[in-house]
Write a protein that holds these residues in place. Structure first.
Motif, short mmCIF file in Angstrom:
data_model
loop_
_atom_site.label_atom_id
_atom_site.label_comp_id
_atom_site.label_asym_id
_atom_site.label_seq_id
_atom_site.Cartn_x
_atom_site.Cartn_y
_atom_site.Cartn_z
N GLY B 116 3.21 -112.00 -26.46
CA GLY B 116 3.35 -111.86 -25.01
C GLY B 116 2.05 -111.93 -24.24
N SER B 117 1.05 -112.64 -24.75
CA SER B 117 -0.25 -112.61 -24.07
C SER B 117 -0.77 -114.02 -23.82
N SER B 118 -1.26 -114.25 -22.60
CA SER B 118 -1.82 -115.56 -22.25
C SER B 118 -3.08 -115.84 -23.06
N LEU B 119 -3.94 -114.84 -23.13
CA LEU B 119 -5.24 -115.04 -23.77
C LEU B 119 -5.06 -115.34 -25.25
N ALA B 120 -4.17 -114.56 -25.89
CA ALA B 120 -3.95 -114.76 -27.33
C ALA B 120 -3.34 -116.13 -27.59
N THR B 121 -2.42 -116.55 -26.71
CA THR B 121 -1.78 -117.86 -26.90
C THR B 121 -2.83 -118.97 -26.76
N ALA B 122 -3.64 -118.88 -25.69
CA ALA B 122 -4.66 -119.92 -25.46
C ALA B 122 -5.65 -119.96 -26.63
N ALA B 148 -5.62 -124.38 -21.92
CA ALA B 148 -5.85 -123.26 -20.98
C ALA B 148 -4.59 -123.00 -20.16
N ALA B 149 -3.98 -124.09 -19.66
CA ALA B 149 -2.77 -123.93 -18.86
C ALA B 149 -1.60 -123.50 -19.73
N GLY B 150 -1.46 -124.14 -20.89
CA GLY B 150 -0.34 -123.80 -21.79
C GLY B 150 -0.37 -122.34 -22.20
N GLY B 151 -1.58 -121.79 -22.32
CA GLY B 151 -1.70 -120.38 -22.69
C GLY B 151 -0.99 -119.45 -21.73
N THR B 152 -0.93 -119.84 -20.45
CA THR B 152 -0.31 -118.94 -19.47
C THR B 152 1.19 -118.77 -19.72
N LEU B 153 1.77 -119.69 -20.50
CA LEU B 153 3.19 -119.53 -20.84
C LEU B 153 3.42 -118.22 -21.60
N GLY B 154 2.36 -117.73 -22.23
CA GLY B 154 2.46 -116.49 -23.00
C GLY B 154 2.96 -115.32 -22.18
N ILE B 375 -1.45 -117.74 -12.61
CA ILE B 375 -2.31 -118.72 -11.93
C ILE B 375 -3.75 -118.19 -11.93
N GLY B 376 -3.88 -116.88 -11.74
CA GLY B 376 -5.22 -116.26 -11.76
C GLY B 376 -5.92 -116.46 -13.10
N PHE B 377 -5.13 -116.66 -14.17
CA PHE B 377 -5.73 -116.86 -15.49
C PHE B 377 -6.45 -118.20 -15.61
N ILE B 378 -6.11 -119.14 -14.71
CA ILE B 378 -6.76 -120.45 -14.86
C ILE B 378 -7.48 -120.90 -13.60
N HIS B 379 -7.59 -120.00 -12.58
CA HIS B 379 -8.40 -120.46 -11.46
C HIS B 379 -9.65 -119.61 -11.31
N PRO B 380 -10.80 -120.27 -11.05
CA PRO B 380 -12.07 -119.56 -10.99
C PRO B 380 -12.11 -118.61 -9.78
N PRO B 381 -12.98 -117.64 -9.72
CA PRO B 381 -14.01 -117.38 -10.72
C PRO B 381 -13.53 -116.54 -11.90
N MET B 382 -12.35 -115.85 -11.79
CA MET B 382 -11.93 -115.00 -12.92
C MET B 382 -11.48 -115.88 -14.09
#
Lengths: 158, 434
Positions: B116-122, B148-154, B375-382
């Motif tokens: 269930g995690s974006s970071l782990a999936t990416a 990077a985008a696919g990871g957000t599916l997590g 969306i925040g997971f793939i847009h800068p600066p975070m």
């Protein structure tokens, strides 16, 4: 090239992981058998009570593990952009605030445990006493406070 | 001090400052909450409320779901699930132009269903997919941007850690949230496929064709993942069709992942210890944030800030769609400063009452806020996924990764808009199954 050997973990910590991890596996087993029991007409009564106690133990250990490994989520938008000295100061300040937070949690939990001491709290079906769980929770939170204080003293990991 | 919306607003500002200073998110939320409650209600009530929240949270049956799903993911990770999922997807799709990019998205979707995690999936799919795509001459930007985008599916495809946390904080059914996330998760995946198709049609050199795998190879790769496919079907199907609750599904998932790991002969005592330790470390992180948020939510509720914000917004008479779009803008702007979890946990206590006062469903809001958070997971600066991907492919500059993720970011905005305009995307499946 050789693989770096990880630093040995203290015995108390390994015991904690075994306790918390064991509690998680036990919680999974209880729930799993409760499902099988329900679908086969032999319900496991009070399974939720058992799982609650087990995840309580695992949760307390989880807080300790996250703190020991400095694994708490933080926003790094500023701290990653300042010089090393300022970043070190910020780290110590944040670790101290973290210690204050966990101390407040420990104090609140201890206050409540004291208030409910004579109430002989226990779960409904299995009559599992909540006192030991509350004591373990307070002890865990105090331990985390000490870990946070130690991290404030040690400063940032290089 | 009086409990007024202004006090609540001061608390929010103090929280933002502490977060920007790099304080652990849970500690910042909790400290502001406890300090605020002490000022408004007094020391003793603040301390007692905090104490009761800690015990209730740690022993909460529904929250036990989270570490168990994490454990399921760790066990699958130990048995090399990410590589086998990607291998299967690439043997079936890899020969098409852009096929490995499709396979990466498919691999991310598959891994999301056991994690269930974006970071782990990416990170896990990235480790397997990015070197493979680059070896076959794919553009760096496309390879890294896709993962990077696919990871957000997590975070969207059930079981999702973010939806579990939202369910706890917003007191909504986690099972309904999971069911509501199925169609948005699938449409998000579909939009990513469309992005890849358009990109490779526009610039074929971005993704050269690769040799077609023969049928024996294809079936052989599928033969390595029957346990994973079964696990996904049972866990998601069980929740969606009501065979068991999400909490019980997590236990079924752990049992299935344990059996799968034993079948693969990948699980020894050492691997089990590591899986348990990683699970506890991540659970501790999330528990701290949840406890902090619950304390902060009580403070916000006592000050009446959320009610005042709701009254102000409904008083503007801007209508549901415009209001929700303003909320989305607010979330995206705030998402530039805060990471996803902080954004969701800060915004939920304030925005949820506004949403319900507009007559919108809290379940829909859960999907909406998780989508905005993604969306925040793939847009800068975070953009945490961008940094994770740079860790996987250190020789690709960050700007190239961002350039690669831009088309997917555009698709994300379209998807968010669709979710706002057609709430049925999230609400239809739970309503149909109910």
């Amino acid at each position: 090239m050789t693989t770096p050997v990880p630093a040995p973990q203290p015995l108390w910590y390994r015991a904690c992981v075994v306790l918390g991890g064991g509690a998680l596996l036990a919680a999974a087993a209880v729930d799993f058998f409760a499902i099988i029991g329900r679908h086969s007409g032999i319900p496991l009564l009070g399974s939720i009570e058992l799982v609650q106690v087990l995840v309580g133990i695992a949760g307390t250990v989880a807080l300790v593990a996250a703190t020991l490994h400095r694994n708490h989520a933080r926003v790094r938008v500023l701290s990653d952009r300042v010089d090393a000295g300022t970043a070190g100061l910020l780290y110590r300040f944040n670790a101290l605030c973290g210690a204050a937070f966990f101390l407040a949690l420990a104090a609140g939990s201890a206050w409540l445990a004291h208030d409910l001491w004579s109430a002989q709290e226990a779960s409904e079906l299995w009559q599992l006493p909540y006192r030991p769980l509350r004591i373990a929770g307070v002890a865990g939170l105090l331990g985390i406070t000490l870990l946070s204080l130690r991290q404030a003293w040690q400063g940032r990991e290089q | 001090m009086m409990a007024t919306p202004e006090t609540g607003l001061l608390g929010v500002l103090a929280l933002l400052v502490l977060l920007l200073l790099g304080m652990p998110i849970g500690a910042a939320l909790g400290l502001v909450g406890i300090s605020g409650l002490t000022l408004v209600l007094g020391f003793e009530p603040a301390l007692i409320k905090t104490g009761s929240l800690v015990f209730e949270t740690l022993t909460r049956y529904e929250l036990g779901t989270l570490p168990l799903f994490l454990l399921m993911a760790q066990l699958c990770f130990a048995s090399d699930a990410s590589r086998h999922l990607f291998d299967a997807a690439s043997s079936w799709m890899g020969h098409r132009r852009g096929g490995l990019a499709y396979a990466s998205i498919a691999g991310c979707s598959g891994f999301s269903a056991i994690n269930g995690s974006s970071l782990a999936t990416a990170a896990t799919i990235g480790l397997v997919a990015i070197p493979e795509m680059r070896r076959h001459g794919y553009s760096d930007a496309l390879a890294t941007g896709t993962v990077a985008a696919g990871g957000t599916l997590g975070q969207m495809i059930p079981p999702s850690g973010a939806l579990i946390v939202f369910g706890i904080i917003a007191q909504q059914s986690i099972g309904t949230l999971f069911t509501a996330a199925v169609i948005p998760g699938l449409t998000q995946m579909l939009l990513y496929f469309i992005v890849i198709a358009l990109l490779v049609r526009w610039k074929p050199a971005l993704a050269p064709s690769t040799p077609r795998a023969d049928w024996a190879t294809r079936w052989a790769t599928l033969g390595k993942i029957p346990d994973l496919l079964l696990l996904m079907l049972v866990v998601i199907g069980g929740i969606v069709f009501g065979w068991f609750t999400p909490s019980e599904a997590a236990s079924v998932g752990v049992a299935g992942a344990l059996l799968g790991s034993l079948w693969r002969r990948r699980l020894g005592w050492r691997e089990l210890y590591v899986a348990l330790e990683e699970t506890l470390k991540t659970s501790g992180l999330i528990y701290t944030v949840v406890i902090g948020t619950l304390v902060f939510s009580v403070f916000i509720s006592v000050t009446g800030l959320a009610d005042a914000a709701g009254a102000t917004i409904t008083g503007m008479g801007a209508g549901r769609v415009v209001t929700v779009m303003l909320m989305a803008l607010f979330l995206l702007l705030l998402g530039s400063l805060l990471d996803g979890l902080a954004l969701m946990l800060l915004a939920t206590p304030i925005l949820l009452p506004v949403v319900t006062s507009l007559g919108l469903s809290p379940i829909w809001f859960g999907i909406f806020i998780v989508r905005a958070m993604e969306i925040g997971f793939i847009h800068p600066p975070m953009g945490m996924n961008l940094y994770v991907i740079q860790g996987v492919a250190p020789d690709v500059p960050l700007w190239r990764i961002f350039r690669g993720v831009l088309p997917f970011l555009a698709a994300d905005f379209v998807h968010l808009l669709l979710l706002i305009l057609f709430p049925a995307l999230a609400l239809a499946l739970p309503a149909w199954l109910a």
